[in-house]
Design a protein around this motif. Structure first.
Motif, mmCIF file in Angstrom:
data_model
loop_
_atom_site.group_PDB
_atom_site.id
_atom_site.type_symbol
_atom_site.label_atom_id
_atom_site.label_comp_id
_atom_site.label_asym_id
_atom_site.label_seq_id
_atom_site.Cartn_x
_atom_site.Cartn_y
_atom_site.Cartn_z
ATOM 1 N N THR A 98 58.000 32.508 60.278
ATOM 2 C CA THR A 98 57.893 32.122 58.880
ATOM 3 C C THR A 98 56.527 31.510 58.576
ATOM 4 O O THR A 98 55.849 31.913 57.624
ATOM 5 C CB THR A 98 59.022 31.135 58.498
ATOM 6 N N SER A 99 56.119 30.559 59.381
ATOM 7 C CA SER A 99 54.812 29.916 59.174
ATOM 8 C C SER A 99 53.671 30.902 59.354
ATOM 9 O O SER A 99 52.713 30.908 58.576
ATOM 10 C CB SER A 99 54.636 28.753 60.155
ATOM 11 N N GLY A 100 53.776 31.734 60.375
ATOM 12 C CA GLY A 100 52.713 32.699 60.648
ATOM 13 C C GLY A 100 52.548 33.725 59.554
ATOM 14 O O GLY A 100 51.432 34.032 59.129
ATOM 15 N N LEU A 101 53.649 34.272 59.055
ATOM 16 C CA LEU A 101 53.571 35.277 57.991
ATOM 17 C C LEU A 101 53.097 34.653 56.679
ATOM 18 O O LEU A 101 52.329 35.261 55.935
ATOM 19 C CB LEU A 101 54.914 35.983 57.826
ATOM 20 N N THR A 102 53.529 33.430 56.416
ATOM 21 C CA THR A 102 53.045 32.716 55.232
ATOM 22 C C THR A 102 51.548 32.495 55.325
ATOM 23 O O THR A 102 50.810 32.703 54.355
ATOM 24 C CB THR A 102 53.778 31.375 55.076
ATOM 25 N N ALA A 103 51.077 32.104 56.495
ATOM 26 C CA ALA A 103 49.637 31.858 56.695
ATOM 27 C C ALA A 103 48.827 33.139 56.478
ATOM 28 O O ALA A 103 47.739 33.098 55.906
ATOM 29 C CB ALA A 103 49.383 31.288 58.084
ATOM 30 N N VAL A 104 49.336 34.262 56.937
ATOM 31 C CA VAL A 104 48.637 35.536 56.740
ATOM 32 C C VAL A 104 48.487 35.811 55.245
ATOM 33 O O VAL A 104 47.399 36.142 54.765
ATOM 34 C CB VAL A 104 49.375 36.706 57.434
ATOM 35 N N ALA A 105 49.567 35.676 54.506
ATOM 36 C CA ALA A 105 49.520 35.943 53.065
ATOM 37 C C ALA A 105 48.557 34.990 52.363
ATOM 38 O O ALA A 105 47.736 35.419 51.538
ATOM 39 C CB ALA A 105 50.919 35.836 52.463
ATOM 40 N N GLU A 106 48.627 33.725 52.697
ATOM 41 C CA GLU A 106 47.758 32.738 52.044
ATOM 42 C C GLU A 106 46.290 32.940 52.407
ATOM 43 O O GLU A 106 45.417 32.863 51.544
ATOM 44 C CB GLU A 106 48.186 31.321 52.423
ATOM 45 N N ARG A 107 46.027 33.220 53.669
ATOM 46 C CA ARG A 107 44.641 33.355 54.138
ATOM 47 C C ARG A 107 43.973 34.611 53.612
ATOM 48 O O ARG A 107 42.789 34.612 53.281
ATOM 49 C CB ARG A 107 44.607 33.344 55.674
ATOM 50 N N THR A 108 44.748 35.697 53.501
ATOM 51 C CA THR A 108 44.159 36.991 53.159
ATOM 52 C C THR A 108 44.343 37.398 51.708
ATOM 53 O O THR A 108 43.619 38.265 51.222
ATOM 54 C CB THR A 108 44.768 38.098 54.037
ATOM 55 N N GLY A 109 45.326 36.836 51.045
ATOM 56 C CA GLY A 109 45.647 37.268 49.694
ATOM 57 C C GLY A 109 46.430 38.563 49.648
ATOM 58 O O GLY A 109 46.665 39.114 48.575
ATOM 59 N N VAL A 110 46.845 39.069 50.796
ATOM 60 C CA VAL A 110 47.667 40.280 50.864
ATOM 61 C C VAL A 110 49.138 39.855 50.840
ATOM 62 O O VAL A 110 49.563 39.084 51.699
ATOM 63 C CB VAL A 110 47.376 41.088 52.150
ATOM 64 N N PRO A 111 49.917 40.333 49.873
ATOM 65 C CA PRO A 111 51.333 39.982 49.843
ATOM 66 C C PRO A 111 52.043 40.442 51.117
ATOM 67 O O PRO A 111 51.817 41.558 51.598
ATOM 68 C CB PRO A 111 51.877 40.745 48.633
ATOM 69 N N VAL A 112 52.875 39.565 51.656
ATOM 70 C CA VAL A 112 53.666 39.887 52.841
ATOM 71 C C VAL A 112 55.139 39.804 52.459
ATOM 72 O O VAL A 112 55.641 38.728 52.126
ATOM 73 C CB VAL A 112 53.362 38.923 54.008
ATOM 74 N N GLY A 113 55.809 40.946 52.484
ATOM 75 C CA GLY A 113 57.248 40.976 52.222
ATOM 76 C C GLY A 113 57.984 40.441 53.434
ATOM 77 O O GLY A 113 57.785 40.912 54.551
ATOM 78 N N PHE A 114 58.831 39.453 53.216
ATOM 79 C CA PHE A 114 59.530 38.777 54.315
ATOM 80 C C PHE A 114 60.916 39.378 54.484
ATOM 81 O O PHE A 114 61.853 39.037 53.774
ATOM 82 C CB PHE A 114 59.623 37.274 54.031
#
Length: 159
Positions: A98-114
């Motif tokens: 959860t934290s890792g996927l959230t960080a990816v979305a926040e850092r890159t601006g690419v939406p990550v569907g969970f």
């Protein structure tokens, strides 16, 4: 089921998007349902530019999503399932994903569907996997959410 109150989401214009689906290999039956739901949502939205990447487990989803985020994807969808056992391993894996996927979305601006199921029992996972008889289709929902977010953010290009 937790689906009550879910919004009706439309994804018109998603056919031009480039999407990556990163999926865990654990729990083959559940993952088959999640992937089928994701593929169905992508097909329904007429998204043709799709890459699928399988990784060993849920813990590996964030690093895979992070690596793919730099390759021009408009959205990334992460699919997996963790079923509670008798040790704290469940909590660590769920929190890390959860934290890792959230960080990816926040850092890159690419939406990550969970689309990571975190269930107490295998039956709960099967009920959410989009299989015949399932009450929910979380693979489809994760794709739809990622596509809708990408479309809504398209007017604000990434820096």
């Amino acid at each position: 089921m937790s689906g009550e109150g879910a919004p009706a989401i439309t994804v018109e214009g998603a056919d031009r998007l480039k999407v990556a689906v990163v999926a865990s290999e654990w729990h083959e039956t559940v993952m088959t349902g999640l992937l089928d739901g994701a593929r169905r949502a992508l097909s329904d939205a007429r998204v043709a530019d799709v890459t699928e990447l399988r990784v060993p487990g849920v813990f590996e989803l964030p690093v895979a999503a992070s690596r793919l985020s730099g390759h021009g994807y408009d959205a990334i969808v992460a699919l997996g399932v963790v079923i509670r056992g008798g040790t704290p391993h469940f909590d660590y894996v769920c929190q890390a994903a959860t934290s890792g996927l959230t960080a990816v979305a926040e850092r890159t601006g690419v939406p990550v569907g969970f689309g990571v199921l975190t269930c107490d029992t295998e039956q709960q996972a099967l009920d959410r996997a989009g299989l015949p008889g399932s009450g929910e289709d979380k693979g489809h929902e994760a794709v739809t959410a990622a596509l809708a977010t990408a479309l809504r953010l398209a007017q604000w290009p990434r820096a």
